[in-house]
Design an enzyme around this catalytic site. Structure first.
Site, PDB file in Angstrom:
ATOM      1  N   ASP A  50       0.873  -1.177   0.000  1.00  0.00           N
ATOM      2  CA  ASP A  50       0.000   0.000   0.000  1.00  0.00           C
ATOM      3  C   ASP A  50       0.914   1.232   0.000  1.00  0.00           C
ATOM      4  O   ASP A  50       1.358   1.682  -1.043  1.00  0.00           O
ATOM      5  CB  ASP A  50      -0.902  -0.095   1.234  1.00  0.00           C
ATOM      6  CG  ASP A  50      -2.095   0.846   1.187  1.00  0.00           C
ATOM      7  OD1 ASP A  50      -1.980   1.910   0.565  1.00  0.00           O
ATOM      8  OD2 ASP A  50      -3.133   0.526   1.781  1.00  0.00           O
ATOM      9  N   LYS A  67      -0.961  -1.546  -4.701  1.00  0.00           N
ATOM     10  CA  LYS A  67      -1.977  -0.499  -4.850  1.00  0.00           C
ATOM     11  C   LYS A  67      -1.431   0.658  -5.679  1.00  0.00           C
ATOM     12  O   LYS A  67      -0.317   1.133  -5.434  1.00  0.00           O
ATOM     13  CB  LYS A  67      -2.396   0.003  -3.462  1.00  0.00           C
ATOM     14  CG  LYS A  67      -3.833   0.458  -3.411  1.00  0.00           C
ATOM     15  CD  LYS A  67      -4.279   0.716  -1.991  1.00  0.00           C
ATOM     16  CE  LYS A  67      -5.450  -0.160  -1.630  1.00  0.00           C
ATOM     17  NZ  LYS A  67      -6.128   0.284  -0.401  1.00  0.00           N
ATOM     18  N   PHE A  75     -10.873   0.387  -0.993  1.00  0.00           N
ATOM     19  CA  PHE A  75     -10.810  -0.408   0.233  1.00  0.00           C
ATOM     20  C   PHE A  75     -11.102  -1.859  -0.108  1.00  0.00           C
ATOM     21  O   PHE A  75     -12.233  -2.230  -0.350  1.00  0.00           O
ATOM     22  CB  PHE A  75     -11.812   0.112   1.259  1.00  0.00           C
ATOM     23  CG  PHE A  75     -11.353  -0.176   2.650  1.00  0.00           C
ATOM     24  CD1 PHE A  75     -10.964  -1.464   3.023  1.00  0.00           C
ATOM     25  CD2 PHE A  75     -11.256   0.835   3.591  1.00  0.00           C
ATOM     26  CE1 PHE A  75     -10.505  -1.732   4.285  1.00  0.00           C
ATOM     27  CE2 PHE A  75     -10.805   0.574   4.879  1.00  0.00           C
ATOM     28  CZ  PHE A  75     -10.426  -0.715   5.227  1.00  0.00           C
TER      29      PHE A  75
HETATM   30  C1  PRP Z   1      -1.201  -4.764   5.952  1.00  0.00           C
HETATM   31  C2  PRP Z   1      -0.684  -5.667   4.850  1.00  0.00           C
HETATM   32  C3  PRP Z   1       0.742  -5.232   4.693  1.00  0.00           C
HETATM   33  C4  PRP Z   1       0.703  -3.765   5.040  1.00  0.00           C
HETATM   34  C5  PRP Z   1       0.747  -2.961   3.787  1.00  0.00           C
HETATM   35  O1  PRP Z   1      -0.860  -5.358   7.148  1.00  0.00           O
HETATM   36  O2  PRP Z   1      -0.783  -7.024   5.195  1.00  0.00           O
HETATM   37  O3  PRP Z   1       1.592  -5.904   5.591  1.00  0.00           O
HETATM   38  O4  PRP Z   1      -0.522  -3.521   5.749  1.00  0.00           O
HETATM   39  O5  PRP Z   1       0.649  -1.608   4.045  1.00  0.00           O
HETATM   40  P1  PRP Z   1       1.807  -0.564   3.729  1.00  0.00           P
HETATM   41  O6  PRP Z   1       2.353  -0.890   2.361  1.00  0.00           O
HETATM   42  O7  PRP Z   1       1.054   0.746   3.745  1.00  0.00           O
HETATM   43  O8  PRP Z   1       2.836  -0.626   4.782  1.00  0.00           O
HETATM   44  P2  PRP Z   1      -1.406  -4.925   8.569  1.00  0.00           P
HETATM   45  O9  PRP Z   1      -0.340  -4.126   9.230  1.00  0.00           O
HETATM   46  O10 PRP Z   1      -2.765  -4.317   8.426  1.00  0.00           O
HETATM   47  O11 PRP Z   1      -1.483  -6.312   9.352  1.00  0.00           O
HETATM   48  P3  PRP Z   1      -2.195  -7.688   8.921  1.00  0.00           P
HETATM   49  O12 PRP Z   1      -1.285  -8.349   7.921  1.00  0.00           O
HETATM   50  O13 PRP Z   1      -2.287  -8.444  10.206  1.00  0.00           O
HETATM   51  O14 PRP Z   1      -3.540  -7.352   8.337  1.00  0.00           O
END
Ligand code: PRP
Length: 182
Positions: free
Chosen positions: A105, A133, A155
């Site tokens: 993301d 993304k 989302f």
């Molecule tokens: C989500 C996803 C990635 C990260 C991406 O994890 O699994 O690890 O966010 O976002 P970024 O590129 O903006 O850093 P999250 O921290 O929500 O934990 P999860 O895997 O337990 O859902």
């Protein structure tokens, strides 16, 4: 056959497309790592579903390990590092590491993780991201070598991705209805 979850506005990546993406990524990694015994690392929790599929599509010897970091929302400290909640059990010095992530993301999680793992002197380190993304005018700080698919800045949930810990078990990636999170 699964029906579409009532909170999902539309399916973005269906089960058949997921299958095709996994097969392609598996073939690419198999070709690149044939004699390298790579270590596949998944970042909990979202990447678990992707990891389970990806590892079975790779046809060369490999091992797996897991890490957990605090979520970037509250987890990126002022020094810009992610907090490790669970570290690898494998020593990665001189290993070929592939980090499997469900979604890139902002890319902050991965860029912090990669620099941290880099300091442990692996032979190589690459990212395999199921979804990347596309955010207008934004260039993430890391570039995955392997990309499943680019996704619009919406989302999305399912295939490991959650909203408030829900929907991770959906066998497709769907766009969440705005009324669910607003
Ligand atoms: C989500 C996803 C990635 C990260 C991406 O994890 O699994 O690890 O966010 O976002 P970024 O590129 O903006 O850093 P999250 O921290 O929500 O934990 P999860 O895997 O337990 O859902």
């Amino acid at each position: 056959m699964h029906t579409v979850h009532p909170d999902v506005e539309r399916i973005l990546i269906g089960a058949h497309e997921i299958e095709a993406i996994i097969a392609r990524l598996g073939a690419e990694i198999t070709a690149d790592y044939a004699d390298k015994n790579p270590l596949l690392v998944a970042v909990l929790r979202g990447a678990v579903v992707f990891m389970a599929d990806l590892m079975r599509a790779i046809e060369c010897p490999l091992s797996i390990d897991f890490m957990a970091t605090s979520s970037y929302g509250s987890g990126v400290t002022s020094s810009g590092t992610v907090r490790i909640l669970k570290d690898l059990e494998t020593n990665i010095r001189d290993r070929h590491v592939i980090v499997a992530e469900d979604i890139l993301d902002s890319g902050l999680t991965l860029s912090n993780l990669i620099s941290m793992l880099q300091s442990r002197d692996p032979a190589s380190i690459e990212i395999c991201a199921f979804a990347v993304k596309d955010i207008d005018g934004y260039t993430p700080p890391v570039t995955p070598k392997y990309v499943g698919r680019h996704v619009p800045n919406e989302f999305i949930v399912g295939y490991g991705l959650d909203y408030a810990e829900r929907y991770r078990n959906l066998p497709y990636v769907g766009v969440l209805k705005p009324e669910v999170y607003s």
